[in-house]
Write a protein that holds these residues in place. Sequence first.
Motif, PDB file in Angstrom:
ATOM      1  N   MET A  32       0.820  -1.203   0.000  1.00 23.29           N
ATOM      2  CA  MET A  32       0.000   0.000   0.000  1.00 23.29           C
ATOM      3  C   MET A  32       0.865   1.268   0.000  1.00 23.29           C
ATOM      4  O   MET A  32       0.554   2.248  -0.681  1.00 23.29           O
ATOM      5  CB  MET A  32      -0.913  -0.017   1.232  1.00 23.29           C
ATOM      6  CG  MET A  32      -1.838   1.179   1.373  1.00 23.29           C
ATOM      7  SD  MET A  32      -3.102   0.859   2.622  1.00 23.29           S
ATOM      8  CE  MET A  32      -2.121   0.337   4.020  1.00 23.29           C
ATOM      9  N   GLN A  33       1.941   1.235   0.748  1.00 25.38           N
ATOM     10  CA  GLN A  33       2.809   2.414   0.824  1.00 25.38           C
ATOM     11  C   GLN A  33       3.581   2.637  -0.472  1.00 25.38           C
ATOM     12  O   GLN A  33       4.033   3.754  -0.743  1.00 25.38           O
ATOM     13  CB  GLN A  33       3.753   2.267   2.015  1.00 25.38           C
ATOM     14  CG  GLN A  33       3.034   2.393   3.352  1.00 25.38           C
ATOM     15  CD  GLN A  33       3.880   1.981   4.548  1.00 25.38           C
ATOM     16  OE1 GLN A  33       4.762   1.136   4.433  1.00 25.38           O
ATOM     17  NE2 GLN A  33       3.625   2.570   5.695  1.00 25.38           N
ATOM     18  N   ASP A  78      -5.465   5.995  -6.237  1.00 23.47           N
ATOM     19  CA  ASP A  78      -6.405   6.563  -5.262  1.00 23.47           C
ATOM     20  C   ASP A  78      -7.253   5.477  -4.611  1.00 23.47           C
ATOM     21  O   ASP A  78      -7.891   5.712  -3.584  1.00 23.47           O
ATOM     22  CB  ASP A  78      -7.331   7.578  -5.955  1.00 23.47           C
ATOM     23  CG  ASP A  78      -6.573   8.791  -6.457  1.00 23.47           C
ATOM     24  OD1 ASP A  78      -5.571   9.175  -5.815  1.00 23.47           O
ATOM     25  OD2 ASP A  78      -6.970   9.357  -7.496  1.00 23.47           O
ATOM     26  N   TYR A  79      -7.260   4.294  -5.227  1.00 24.31           N
ATOM     27  CA  TYR A  79      -7.967   3.139  -4.689  1.00 24.31           C
ATOM     28  C   TYR A  79      -7.007   1.956  -4.679  1.00 24.31           C
ATOM     29  O   TYR A  79      -6.252   1.755  -5.637  1.00 24.31           O
ATOM     30  CB  TYR A  79      -9.204   2.800  -5.532  1.00 24.31           C
ATOM     31  CG  TYR A  79     -10.210   3.918  -5.605  1.00 24.31           C
ATOM     32  CD1 TYR A  79     -11.248   4.025  -4.682  1.00 24.31           C
ATOM     33  CD2 TYR A  79     -10.126   4.885  -6.600  1.00 24.31           C
ATOM     34  CE1 TYR A  79     -12.164   5.054  -4.734  1.00 24.31           C
ATOM     35  CE2 TYR A  79     -11.035   5.936  -6.670  1.00 24.31           C
ATOM     36  CZ  TYR A  79     -12.049   6.008  -5.732  1.00 24.31           C
ATOM     37  OH  TYR A  79     -12.953   7.044  -5.791  1.00 24.31           O
ATOM     38  N   ILE A  80      -7.038   1.188  -3.604  1.00 26.56           N
ATOM     39  CA  ILE A  80      -6.167   0.021  -3.478  1.00 26.56           C
ATOM     40  C   ILE A  80      -7.040  -1.219  -3.431  1.00 26.56           C
ATOM     41  O   ILE A  80      -7.938  -1.321  -2.591  1.00 26.56           O
ATOM     42  CB  ILE A  80      -5.296   0.080  -2.200  1.00 26.56           C
ATOM     43  CG1 ILE A  80      -4.723   1.488  -1.973  1.00 26.56           C
ATOM     44  CG2 ILE A  80      -4.197  -0.972  -2.258  1.00 26.56           C
ATOM     45  CD1 ILE A  80      -3.772   1.960  -3.021  1.00 26.56           C
ATOM     46  N   ASP A  86      -7.488   8.175   6.922  1.00 23.96           N
ATOM     47  CA  ASP A  86      -8.280   8.499   8.112  1.00 23.96           C
ATOM     48  C   ASP A  86      -8.222   7.381   9.152  1.00 23.96           C
ATOM     49  O   ASP A  86      -8.083   7.641  10.354  1.00 23.96           O
ATOM     50  CB  ASP A  86      -9.730   8.755   7.704  1.00 23.96           C
ATOM     51  CG  ASP A  86     -10.616   9.142   8.874  1.00 23.96           C
ATOM     52  OD1 ASP A  86     -10.139   9.860   9.777  1.00 23.96           O
ATOM     53  OD2 ASP A  86     -11.800   8.737   8.890  1.00 23.96           O
ATOM     54  N   VAL A  87      -8.292   6.146   8.703  1.00 20.54           N
ATOM     55  CA  VAL A  87      -8.391   4.997   9.606  1.00 20.54           C
ATOM     56  C   VAL A  87      -7.020   4.520  10.078  1.00 20.54           C
ATOM     57  O   VAL A  87      -6.838   4.143  11.238  1.00 20.54           O
ATOM     58  CB  VAL A  87      -9.144   3.842   8.917  1.00 20.54           C
ATOM     59  CG1 VAL A  87      -9.137   2.585   9.778  1.00 20.54           C
ATOM     60  CG2 VAL A  87     -10.577   4.258   8.595  1.00 20.54           C
ATOM     61  N   GLY A  88      -6.045   4.527   9.182  1.00 17.27           N
ATOM     62  CA  GLY A  88      -4.727   3.996   9.502  1.00 17.27           C
ATOM     63  C   GLY A  88      -4.453   2.692   8.773  1.00 17.27           C
ATOM     64  O   GLY A  88      -5.324   2.120   8.100  1.00 17.27           O
ATOM     65  N   LEU A  89      -3.229   2.196   8.915  1.00 18.64           N
ATOM     66  CA  LEU A  89      -2.786   0.997   8.204  1.00 18.64           C
ATOM     67  C   LEU A  89      -3.365  -0.268   8.828  1.00 18.64           C
ATOM     68  O   LEU A  89      -4.004  -0.239   9.878  1.00 18.64           O
ATOM     69  CB  LEU A  89      -1.256   0.932   8.225  1.00 18.64           C
ATOM     70  CG  LEU A  89      -0.501   2.144   7.650  1.00 18.64           C
ATOM     71  CD1 LEU A  89       0.994   1.930   7.781  1.00 18.64           C
ATOM     72  CD2 LEU A  89      -0.886   2.396   6.201  1.00 18.64           C
TER      73      LEU A  89
END
Length: 302
Positions: free
Chosen positions: A79-80, A85-87, A194-197
């Motif tokens: 992900m990093q 914009d979408y994963i 917003d939520v985190g990894l």
Amino acid sequence: MSKQLDAVTLVTVNYNAGDMLLSCIRSAAGQVGEIIVVDNASSDQSLVNLSAQDELLGTVKIIRNSRNLGFAAACNIGMQAAKGDYILFLNPDCELNPDAIQVMLDVFHECAEAGMAGGLLIGPDGREQGGGRRAIPTPWRSFVRAFGLSRFEHRWPKLFFDFHLNKQPLPVHPVEIEAISGACMLVKRKAIEDVGLWDEAYFLHCEDLDWCMRFRQKKWKILFVPDAHVVHHKGMCSRSRPIFVEWHKHKGMMRFYRKFFSHQYPRPLMWLVGAGIGLRFSMLVVYFTSCHIVHRLRLLNG
């Protein structure tokens, strides 16, 4: 490829997926703008087979970990490195229908509060699998399922609710649910920020439930999209090490319960839940060990 699909990055975590990895990548190749394979120190030929495909050269980025870091940590690495914009997190034992990603992507444009979407997981036999749409398996719901009490659901639906929703009629349109499967999970980058990894304290299993809980805590909607079909060859990557997989599954479930429910349930009940998880794991160890012994005896006896 449309501009919408070009904004999607596919992240798949590979660990000895064999030929399934190549099938997975080929099914997604025309539906995403970027493909990232994070390999957890595989020892098979899956990466060799993938790299040998000329049509995929330059389109697939492979990140090789020196050891098996677990599913959540590998997802975070992919992900990093992603630009989209979408994963789309997709297991290597999954194959997408040609329009699956576009169908899932459409729900984000129709619902601004959507943070995560999942498709219809079906087995090779065409039947829906249980993990694609589900309610959160609270300690009580898990107790109900473990002891077969869900047979009383028709009489007391709120009390004896089965968290596997595949027993219910398939919805016609996308619907909001509590949890989807990490086997196929399309996530909005804005929601991730917003939520985190992913929680890397989970090695394998339950990290997807954890993320779904945290998304809902942040008021992001999780949508199940029935028209996005995904064939899931469930368990293909874990059959060679069943005890290892079950250990991390039970360990993950214990972490999940303690993290989200320890403040809601009395301590004695949580101890009982922990004992039940330990007992179930012990019984599975005995079962798998017995199967292995019987298999070896059969080989020795010809």
